[in-house]
Scaffold this motif. Structure first.
Motif, PDB file in Angstrom:
ATOM      1  N   ALA A 116       1.681  17.218  11.422  1.00  0.00           N
ATOM      2  CA  ALA A 116       2.178  16.875  10.093  1.00  0.00           C
ATOM      3  C   ALA A 116       2.736  15.468  10.050  1.00  0.00           C
ATOM      4  O   ALA A 116       3.667  15.181   9.325  1.00  0.00           O
ATOM      5  CB  ALA A 116       3.245  17.862   9.668  1.00  0.00           C
ATOM      6  N   ILE A 117       2.148  14.588  10.819  1.00  0.00           N
ATOM      7  CA  ILE A 117       2.657  13.243  10.888  1.00  0.00           C
ATOM      8  C   ILE A 117       2.149  12.476   9.676  1.00  0.00           C
ATOM      9  O   ILE A 117       1.373  11.567   9.789  1.00  0.00           O
ATOM     10  CB  ILE A 117       2.183  12.638  12.203  1.00  0.00           C
ATOM     11  N   GLY A 118       2.520  12.924   8.489  1.00  0.00           N
ATOM     12  CA  GLY A 118       2.052  12.268   7.284  1.00  0.00           C
ATOM     13  C   GLY A 118       2.755  10.951   7.088  1.00  0.00           C
ATOM     14  O   GLY A 118       3.848  10.755   7.607  1.00  0.00           O
ATOM     15  N   ILE A 119       2.136  10.069   6.333  1.00  0.00           N
ATOM     16  CA  ILE A 119       2.842   8.852   5.979  1.00  0.00           C
ATOM     17  C   ILE A 119       3.700   9.220   4.783  1.00  0.00           C
ATOM     18  O   ILE A 119       3.200   9.664   3.768  1.00  0.00           O
ATOM     19  CB  ILE A 119       1.862   7.736   5.607  1.00  0.00           C
ATOM     20  N   ASN A 120       4.973   9.067   4.919  1.00  0.00           N
ATOM     21  CA  ASN A 120       5.886   9.479   3.861  1.00  0.00           C
ATOM     22  C   ASN A 120       5.842   8.537   2.660  1.00  0.00           C
ATOM     23  O   ASN A 120       5.488   7.397   2.775  1.00  0.00           O
ATOM     24  CB  ASN A 120       7.294   9.469   4.438  1.00  0.00           C
ATOM     25  N   THR A 121       6.238   9.042   1.518  1.00  0.00           N
ATOM     26  CA  THR A 121       6.290   8.171   0.345  1.00  0.00           C
ATOM     27  C   THR A 121       7.393   7.139   0.507  1.00  0.00           C
ATOM     28  O   THR A 121       7.384   6.104  -0.141  1.00  0.00           O
ATOM     29  CB  THR A 121       6.651   8.956  -0.938  1.00  0.00           C
ATOM     30  N   LEU A 141       6.907   3.187   0.622  1.00  0.00           N
ATOM     31  CA  LEU A 141       5.557   2.661   0.661  1.00  0.00           C
ATOM     32  C   LEU A 141       5.031   2.381  -0.736  1.00  0.00           C
ATOM     33  O   LEU A 141       5.403   3.031  -1.702  1.00  0.00           O
ATOM     34  CB  LEU A 141       4.634   3.613   1.408  1.00  0.00           C
ATOM     35  N   TYR A 142       4.147   1.412  -0.789  1.00  0.00           N
ATOM     36  CA  TYR A 142       3.632   0.878  -2.039  1.00  0.00           C
ATOM     37  C   TYR A 142       3.300   1.937  -3.088  1.00  0.00           C
ATOM     38  O   TYR A 142       2.632   2.916  -2.806  1.00  0.00           O
ATOM     39  CB  TYR A 142       2.378   0.069  -1.741  1.00  0.00           C
ATOM     40  N   GLN A 176       1.657   2.005  -6.850  1.00  0.00           N
ATOM     41  CA  GLN A 176       0.929   1.210  -7.815  1.00  0.00           C
ATOM     42  C   GLN A 176       1.732   0.976  -9.089  1.00  0.00           C
ATOM     43  O   GLN A 176       2.501   1.844  -9.513  1.00  0.00           O
ATOM     44  CB  GLN A 176      -0.318   1.986  -8.184  1.00  0.00           C
ATOM     45  N   PRO A 221       1.416  -4.141  -1.808  1.00  0.00           N
ATOM     46  CA  PRO A 221       0.538  -3.408  -0.889  1.00  0.00           C
ATOM     47  C   PRO A 221       0.761  -3.887   0.541  1.00  0.00           C
ATOM     48  O   PRO A 221       1.001  -5.070   0.776  1.00  0.00           O
ATOM     49  CB  PRO A 221      -0.879  -3.775  -1.358  1.00  0.00           C
ATOM     50  N   MET A 222       0.677  -2.945   1.475  1.00  0.00           N
ATOM     51  CA  MET A 222       0.889  -3.276   2.883  1.00  0.00           C
ATOM     52  C   MET A 222      -0.022  -4.404   3.349  1.00  0.00           C
ATOM     53  O   MET A 222       0.399  -5.289   4.082  1.00  0.00           O
ATOM     54  CB  MET A 222       0.630  -2.018   3.717  1.00  0.00           C
ATOM     55  N   SER A 223      -1.300  -4.387   2.894  1.00  0.00           N
ATOM     56  CA  SER A 223      -2.215  -5.421   3.393  1.00  0.00           C
ATOM     57  C   SER A 223      -1.758  -6.809   2.943  1.00  0.00           C
ATOM     58  O   SER A 223      -1.929  -7.778   3.679  1.00  0.00           O
ATOM     59  CB  SER A 223      -3.652  -5.142   2.963  1.00  0.00           C
ATOM     60  N   MET A 227       3.434  -3.853  10.879  1.00  0.00           N
ATOM     61  CA  MET A 227       2.933  -2.771  10.042  1.00  0.00           C
ATOM     62  C   MET A 227       3.179  -1.425  10.729  1.00  0.00           C
ATOM     63  O   MET A 227       3.602  -0.458  10.095  1.00  0.00           O
ATOM     64  CB  MET A 227       1.454  -3.028   9.815  1.00  0.00           C
ATOM     65  N   ARG A 249       5.264   1.718   9.461  1.00  0.00           N
ATOM     66  CA  ARG A 249       4.600   3.006   9.328  1.00  0.00           C
ATOM     67  C   ARG A 249       5.337   4.090  10.106  1.00  0.00           C
ATOM     68  O   ARG A 249       5.343   5.255   9.729  1.00  0.00           O
ATOM     69  CB  ARG A 249       3.170   2.892   9.871  1.00  0.00           C
ATOM     70  N   ASP A 257      -4.430  12.547  10.168  1.00  0.00           N
ATOM     71  CA  ASP A 257      -3.146  11.886   9.934  1.00  0.00           C
ATOM     72  C   ASP A 257      -2.803  10.865  11.003  1.00  0.00           C
ATOM     73  O   ASP A 257      -2.132   9.877  10.725  1.00  0.00           O
ATOM     74  CB  ASP A 257      -2.023  12.918   9.842  1.00  0.00           C
ATOM     75  N   MET A 277      -3.397   2.728   7.419  1.00  0.00           N
ATOM     76  CA  MET A 277      -2.828   2.008   6.283  1.00  0.00           C
ATOM     77  C   MET A 277      -2.391   2.983   5.188  1.00  0.00           C
ATOM     78  O   MET A 277      -2.924   4.078   5.084  1.00  0.00           O
ATOM     79  CB  MET A 277      -3.850   1.007   5.742  1.00  0.00           C
ATOM     80  N   PRO A 278      -1.433   2.565   4.365  1.00  0.00           N
ATOM     81  CA  PRO A 278      -0.873   3.498   3.376  1.00  0.00           C
ATOM     82  C   PRO A 278      -1.820   3.935   2.258  1.00  0.00           C
ATOM     83  O   PRO A 278      -1.783   5.079   1.866  1.00  0.00           O
ATOM     84  CB  PRO A 278       0.313   2.741   2.781  1.00  0.00           C
ATOM     85  N   GLU A 305      -7.145   0.492   1.485  1.00  0.00           N
ATOM     86  CA  GLU A 305      -6.655  -0.360   2.568  1.00  0.00           C
ATOM     87  C   GLU A 305      -7.031   0.205   3.930  1.00  0.00           C
ATOM     88  O   GLU A 305      -7.339  -0.522   4.868  1.00  0.00           O
ATOM     89  CB  GLU A 305      -5.128  -0.488   2.507  1.00  0.00           C
ATOM     90  N   ARG A 355     -10.684  -6.080   9.252  1.00  0.00           N
ATOM     91  CA  ARG A 355      -9.694  -7.169   9.199  1.00  0.00           C
ATOM     92  C   ARG A 355     -10.111  -8.386  10.010  1.00  0.00           C
ATOM     93  O   ARG A 355      -9.917  -9.507   9.604  1.00  0.00           O
ATOM     94  CB  ARG A 355      -8.333  -6.683   9.729  1.00  0.00           C
ATOM     95  N   HIS A 385      -1.798   9.718   2.383  1.00  0.00           N
ATOM     96  CA  HIS A 385      -1.232  10.994   2.825  1.00  0.00           C
ATOM     97  C   HIS A 385      -1.211  12.045   1.731  1.00  0.00           C
ATOM     98  O   HIS A 385      -0.938  13.200   1.985  1.00  0.00           O
ATOM     99  CB  HIS A 385       0.186  10.778   3.366  1.00  0.00           C
TER     100      HIS A 385
END
Ligand SMILES: Nc1ncnc2c1ncn2[C@@H]1O[C@H](COP(=O)(O)OP(=O)(O)OP(=O)(O)O)[C@@H](O)[C@H]1O
Ligand SMILES: [Mg+2]
Lengths: 205, 231
Positions: free
Chosen positions: A2-7, A10-11, A13, A117-119, A147, A151, B89, B94-95, B99, B106, B137
């Motif tokens: 469950a290693i999700g990227i948390n909100t 993070l960017y 829109q 955005p991260m990029s 980055m 993350r 996951d 990238m988020p 991306e 890159r 995610h």
């Protein structure tokens, strides 16, 4: 798993002014605020004024103020501790100014990552570090490291709460070792998996 | 066509008293376009497939992919071969969706519009166009695995190695990923416990306690695997 990227931070829109301002400007703003913090900290009301400006920033970007508190929540006890320490060893003004400044910086940094955005952030860092290439610094690598750092913060936070839940479900206790050991094992294992994925995707140097 | 030569390969994890031989005397010459890898938990499947992408270098023997030795030309091998992991996951870096797909390019030297065009093409192909700017995610498990696959395909590998890509998915998504795998034009090496994914495969390898114990058509190999379970 469950290693999700948390909100968290993070960017998101959007089309606000803050979303449209260049990543350069926002990062420079952050650096300036960081540098000015030493001076700002000496006046508690200035700190509160800047914090107020950051709140306005969240509103302008179209975020609820609650989102700002969400950025600060992980460090709330640290802030309380710093407040008490400063009040106790100096005065109440410092008890407000010092933790207030930290909260302001974290909230402002959060605002930048939420609107950029991260990029774009990585591109700025890679370009900014570019001149150091002649001293043997690899700008891409610096950008990537940064980055990954960003993350991993929510990842570790997410893991921590998961391990905590598993621990409570199984033993209904709060032993530190029973918390720290599985957290460390899982963090290392996931770091390993992310490392593999980076290598597999061609970032192996 | 991709040519994988596996020559008397063995692998040992750890050192000294803790050393364990987990792969031993494996040889195979692989030229088929669909190759399955099956075996019990701990039989050495992951160890084997990770070697094909030079994520792991064999402690004995040699592996060559299109003539490139994985030990000395790891980077070139990885440029040729993509890897799809079990857990998307850990693979998504990238988020946002777009991306992440673009990430592999890159350092490619392609211009931003060129990269964007390739990203759009892949998102379109996998039905992810509507999620371009979404946080990766928030996708469903199946969509995350599609995203991970798109991120692998962006660098145009000739060979795609997959380690249990459907294990974390529900039946519907597992079938959907299976279908997508079937449609790939690349050579695929797939380690899995979902045996039905291998129905149309050209060749299936069966591992047992670190040894290659069967190597043949899916029907033959799966029959052998089932017999292993009985003893
Ligand atoms: N990094 C490692 N260090 C030490 N031993 C390992 C390591 N990775 C795997 N092993 C051991 O090697 C053996 C083979 O593992 P491998 O992961 O290749 O099996 P597998 O067939 O992929 O199993 P599964 O179906 O559970 O994924 C196992 O006994 C495992 O415990
Ligand atoms: Mg495995």
């Amino acid at each position: 798993m469950a290693i999700g990227i948390n909100t968290l931070g993070l960017y998101q829109q959007g089309s606000s002014v803050l979303h449209r301002v260049s990543a350069w400007a926002k990062l420079i703003g952050l650096v300036v605020l960081g540098a000015a913090s030493i001076w700002l900290q000496s006046r508690w009301w200035l700190v509160l004024a800047v914090l107020g400006l950051v709140v306005v920033g969240y509103l302008v970007a179209g975020f609820p103020v609650g989102l700002m508190f969400k950025q600060l929540r992980p460090m709330i006890w640290l802030l309380v501790f710093i407040a008490v320490m400063n009040w106790w060893s100096f005065d109440w003004q410092r008890g407000i100014a010092v933790p207030g400044m930290i909260a302001t910086l974290v909230a402002a940094a959060g605002l930048v990552t939420l609107t950029t955005p991260m990029s774009a952030l990585i591109d700025v860092v890679v370009r900014a570090v570019g001149p150091l290439r002649r001293f043997g610094v690899d700008p891409e690598r610096v950008g990537l490291t940064l980055m990954l750092g960003i993350r991993c913060v929510p990842v570790v936070a997410g893991l921590a709460s998961e391990v905590r839940e598993a621990q409570i479900a199984r033993t209904a206790t709060h032993s530190f070792r029973a918390f720290a050991v599985p957290l460390l094992v899982r963090a290392l294992r996931d770091a390993d998996a992310i490392g593999d994925a980076l290598v597999a995707r061609g970032f192996d140097d | 066509m991709v040519h994988i030569e596996v020559d008397h390969v063995g692998h040992r994890y750890g050192q000294g008293a803790l050393a364990r031989q987990v792969l031993d005397g494996v040889s195979a010459d692989l030229t088929e376009s669909r190759i399955g890898v099956i075996g019990h938990n701990g039989s050495g499947k992951s160890t084997f497939v990770r070697m094909l992408n030079a994520l792991l270098i064999p402690s004995q023997g040699v592996i060559k992919v299109n003539g490139l030795d994985t030990a000395s030309e790891a980077k070139k091998v990885r440029r040729l071969a993509g890897f799809l992991f079990t857990d998307p996951d850990t693979q998504i870096i990238m988020p946002t969706v777009a991306e992440d797909v673009a990430f592999g390019l890159r350092k490619s030297g392609l211009s931003k519009p060129e990269i964007a065009a390739r990203v759009d093409e892949l998102l379109e192909r996998f039905g992810l166009s509507g999620h371009r700017e979404h946080p990766a995610h928030l996708l469903s498990g199946g969509q995350k695995q599609l995203l991970a696959l798109a991120s692998v395909l962006i660098t145009s590998p000739q060979l795609i190695i997959m380690d249990e890509p459907t294990t974390l998915l529900d039946l519907r998504n597992a079938r959907m990923i299976g279908q997508v795998i079937g449609e790939l034009s690349q050579t695929v090496v797939l380690a899995t416990h979902h045996l039905h994914l291998l129905d149309d495969f050209d060749r299936v390898l069966v591992f047992d306690s670190g040894r290659l114990v069967a190597d043949g058509t899916p029907t033959e190999a799966i029959a052998h695997y089932r017999r292993l379970m009985e003893v």
